[in-house]
Design an enzyme around this catalytic site. Structure first.
Site, PDB file in Angstrom:
ATOM      1  N   LYS A  28       0.827  -1.205   0.000  1.00  0.00           N
ATOM      2  CA  LYS A  28       0.000   0.000   0.000  1.00  0.00           C
ATOM      3  C   LYS A  28       0.870   1.268   0.000  1.00  0.00           C
ATOM      4  O   LYS A  28       2.080   1.205   0.239  1.00  0.00           O
ATOM      5  CB  LYS A  28      -0.944  -0.047   1.198  1.00  0.00           C
ATOM      6  CG  LYS A  28      -1.936  -1.234   1.142  1.00  0.00           C
ATOM      7  CD  LYS A  28      -2.910  -1.192   2.304  1.00  0.00           C
ATOM      8  CE  LYS A  28      -3.919  -2.336   2.224  1.00  0.00           C
ATOM      9  NZ  LYS A  28      -4.923  -2.248   3.308  1.00  0.00           N
ATOM     10  N   TYR A  68     -12.656  -1.638  -3.228  1.00  0.00           N
ATOM     11  CA  TYR A  68     -13.139  -1.732  -1.846  1.00  0.00           C
ATOM     12  C   TYR A  68     -14.656  -1.495  -1.751  1.00  0.00           C
ATOM     13  O   TYR A  68     -15.147  -1.098  -0.689  1.00  0.00           O
ATOM     14  CB  TYR A  68     -12.374  -0.754  -0.951  1.00  0.00           C
ATOM     15  CG  TYR A  68     -10.982  -1.240  -0.600  1.00  0.00           C
ATOM     16  CD1 TYR A  68     -10.804  -2.347   0.239  1.00  0.00           C
ATOM     17  CD2 TYR A  68      -9.841  -0.612  -1.096  1.00  0.00           C
ATOM     18  CE1 TYR A  68      -9.538  -2.812   0.564  1.00  0.00           C
ATOM     19  CE2 TYR A  68      -8.562  -1.073  -0.770  1.00  0.00           C
ATOM     20  CZ  TYR A  68      -8.428  -2.167   0.065  1.00  0.00           C
ATOM     21  OH  TYR A  68      -7.164  -2.628   0.394  1.00  0.00           O
ATOM     22  N   PHE A  76     -15.199   4.354   7.377  1.00  0.00           N
ATOM     23  CA  PHE A  76     -13.844   4.662   6.930  1.00  0.00           C
ATOM     24  C   PHE A  76     -13.670   4.608   5.417  1.00  0.00           C
ATOM     25  O   PHE A  76     -12.567   4.792   4.913  1.00  0.00           O
ATOM     26  CB  PHE A  76     -12.833   3.733   7.619  1.00  0.00           C
ATOM     27  CG  PHE A  76     -13.094   2.249   7.393  1.00  0.00           C
ATOM     28  CD1 PHE A  76     -12.708   1.621   6.213  1.00  0.00           C
ATOM     29  CD2 PHE A  76     -13.735   1.486   8.364  1.00  0.00           C
ATOM     30  CE1 PHE A  76     -12.947   0.271   6.003  1.00  0.00           C
ATOM     31  CE2 PHE A  76     -13.980   0.124   8.160  1.00  0.00           C
ATOM     32  CZ  PHE A  76     -13.578  -0.480   6.964  1.00  0.00           C
ATOM     33  N   ARG A 104      -2.524 -14.535   4.332  1.00  0.00           N
ATOM     34  CA  ARG A 104      -3.214 -13.794   5.404  1.00  0.00           C
ATOM     35  C   ARG A 104      -2.510 -14.018   6.750  1.00  0.00           C
ATOM     36  O   ARG A 104      -2.406 -13.103   7.566  1.00  0.00           O
ATOM     37  CB  ARG A 104      -4.688 -14.228   5.501  1.00  0.00           C
ATOM     38  CG  ARG A 104      -5.512 -13.963   4.242  1.00  0.00           C
ATOM     39  CD  ARG A 104      -6.042 -12.568   4.118  1.00  0.00           C
ATOM     40  NE  ARG A 104      -6.928 -12.171   5.175  1.00  0.00           N
ATOM     41  CZ  ARG A 104      -7.613 -11.025   5.165  1.00  0.00           C
ATOM     42  NH1 ARG A 104      -7.501 -10.179   4.135  1.00  0.00           N
ATOM     43  NH2 ARG A 104      -8.383 -10.695   6.163  1.00  0.00           N
ATOM     44  N   THR A 110      -5.585  -7.084  10.623  1.00  0.00           N
ATOM     45  CA  THR A 110      -5.804  -5.772   9.973  1.00  0.00           C
ATOM     46  C   THR A 110      -5.182  -4.646  10.787  1.00  0.00           C
ATOM     47  O   THR A 110      -4.536  -3.751  10.237  1.00  0.00           O
ATOM     48  CB  THR A 110      -7.322  -5.524   9.830  1.00  0.00           C
ATOM     49  OG1 THR A 110      -7.916  -6.663   9.189  1.00  0.00           O
ATOM     50  CG2 THR A 110      -7.599  -4.275   9.024  1.00  0.00           C
ATOM     51  N   ARG A 121       2.477  -6.917   8.904  1.00  0.00           N
ATOM     52  CA  ARG A 121       1.808  -5.728   9.457  1.00  0.00           C
ATOM     53  C   ARG A 121       2.402  -5.342  10.813  1.00  0.00           C
ATOM     54  O   ARG A 121       2.537  -4.154  11.114  1.00  0.00           O
ATOM     55  CB  ARG A 121       0.295  -5.945   9.530  1.00  0.00           C
ATOM     56  CG  ARG A 121      -0.362  -5.768   8.157  1.00  0.00           C
ATOM     57  CD  ARG A 121      -1.810  -6.171   8.166  1.00  0.00           C
ATOM     58  NE  ARG A 121      -2.522  -5.769   6.955  1.00  0.00           N
ATOM     59  CZ  ARG A 121      -3.677  -6.297   6.585  1.00  0.00           C
ATOM     60  NH1 ARG A 121      -4.252  -7.232   7.326  1.00  0.00           N
ATOM     61  NH2 ARG A 121      -4.274  -5.896   5.479  1.00  0.00           N
ATOM     62  N   ASN A 131      -2.005   0.201   6.729  1.00  0.00           N
ATOM     63  CA  ASN A 131      -1.520  -1.085   7.234  1.00  0.00           C
ATOM     64  C   ASN A 131      -0.665  -1.871   6.241  1.00  0.00           C
ATOM     65  O   ASN A 131      -0.634  -3.095   6.264  1.00  0.00           O
ATOM     66  CB  ASN A 131      -2.676  -1.914   7.805  1.00  0.00           C
ATOM     67  CG  ASN A 131      -3.719  -2.242   6.772  1.00  0.00           C
ATOM     68  OD1 ASN A 131      -3.587  -1.865   5.613  1.00  0.00           O
ATOM     69  ND2 ASN A 131      -4.750  -2.955   7.180  1.00  0.00           N
ATOM     70  N   HIS A 134      -2.094  -5.502   1.460  1.00  0.00           N
ATOM     71  CA  HIS A 134      -3.393  -6.141   1.246  1.00  0.00           C
ATOM     72  C   HIS A 134      -3.183  -7.601   0.910  1.00  0.00           C
ATOM     73  O   HIS A 134      -2.222  -7.943   0.225  1.00  0.00           O
ATOM     74  CB  HIS A 134      -4.131  -5.474   0.072  1.00  0.00           C
ATOM     75  CG  HIS A 134      -5.250  -6.306  -0.477  1.00  0.00           C
ATOM     76  ND1 HIS A 134      -6.475  -6.404   0.148  1.00  0.00           N
ATOM     77  CD2 HIS A 134      -5.322  -7.128  -1.555  1.00  0.00           C
ATOM     78  CE1 HIS A 134      -7.252  -7.227  -0.553  1.00  0.00           C
ATOM     79  NE2 HIS A 134      -6.571  -7.684  -1.590  1.00  0.00           N
ATOM     80  N   GLU A 145      -9.516 -10.007  -8.145  1.00  0.00           N
ATOM     81  CA  GLU A 145      -8.565  -8.910  -7.934  1.00  0.00           C
ATOM     82  C   GLU A 145      -7.372  -9.021  -8.890  1.00  0.00           C
ATOM     83  O   GLU A 145      -6.871  -8.003  -9.387  1.00  0.00           O
ATOM     84  CB  GLU A 145      -8.097  -8.918  -6.475  1.00  0.00           C
ATOM     85  CG  GLU A 145      -9.219  -8.558  -5.508  1.00  0.00           C
ATOM     86  CD  GLU A 145      -8.910  -8.847  -4.048  1.00  0.00           C
ATOM     87  OE1 GLU A 145      -9.832  -8.701  -3.225  1.00  0.00           O
ATOM     88  OE2 GLU A 145      -7.765  -9.207  -3.727  1.00  0.00           O
TER      89      GLU A 145
END
Ligand code: ATP
Ligand code: MG
Length: 156
Positions: A28, A68, A76, A104, A110, A121, A131, A134, A145
């Protein structure tokens, strides 16, 4: 054409789309700005993921809103869209057995405060909103995606 018959090309693209051992990731904007691309990719590949597609790119507002869309009712959402369009990202497709779940686990929760020690993270994320990374949450979303960012010819 390039000497491939149309059937050959379609078969190759189908193979990419059918595979379940792939996940999609974005490093990100905060991670790119802080020069964490190298260390994060190092951890990803050292954990057994093979990079099968990758590029430095920037999301448009429309891209981020679509990506998203599932969060559009959340408080948010607008901040998330602004943040995700605030600078370049690295988009990539990763291959490994059990890729979605294992990735993950590798990235952690998150909110970096809740993320396990040693996760990406925990090490590189600044906050729940910024964070660092993704990871797709299902094989189906990984395929959607991946196709959103890469053509069949960009996947190896
Ligand atoms: P991602 O989809 O980016 O991998 P995730 O699956 O861990 O993250 P989601 O619930 O899908 O988490 O949320 C998507 C993104 O929205 C988060 O990564 C984070 O950037 C942002 N986000 C989620 N929850 C919050 C929150 N409570 N406050 C601010 N931002 C949030
Ligand atoms: Mg998510």
């Amino acid at each position: 054409m390039h000497g491939f018959s149309k059937n050959c090309l379609e078969e190759y693209q189908d193979q990419n789309i059918m595979t379940t051992n792939r996940t999609f990731t974005m490093l990100k904007p905060d991670a790119v700005k802080k020069a964490y691309i190298g260390p994060i990719l190092e951890q990803i590949t050292a954990s057994g993921f093979r990079i099968v597609a990758m590029k430095l790119t920037q999301l448009t507002t429309a891209d981020a809103q679509e990506f998203y869309a599932i969060h559009k009712e959340r408080p948010f959402y607008n901040d998330l869209v602004s943040y995700m369009t605030s600078g370049p990202i690295v988009a990539a497709i990763l291959e490994k057995e059990n890729a979605v779940e294992d990735f993950r686990t590798l990235i952690g929760a998150t909110n970096p405060e809740d993320a396990a020690e040693g996760t990406i993270r925990k090490k590189f994320a600044a906050s729940i909103s910024e964070n660092a990374v993704h990871g797709s949450d299902s094989n189906e979303n990984a395929a959607i995606e991946s196709a959103f960012h890469f053509s069949g010819r960009e996947q190896f």
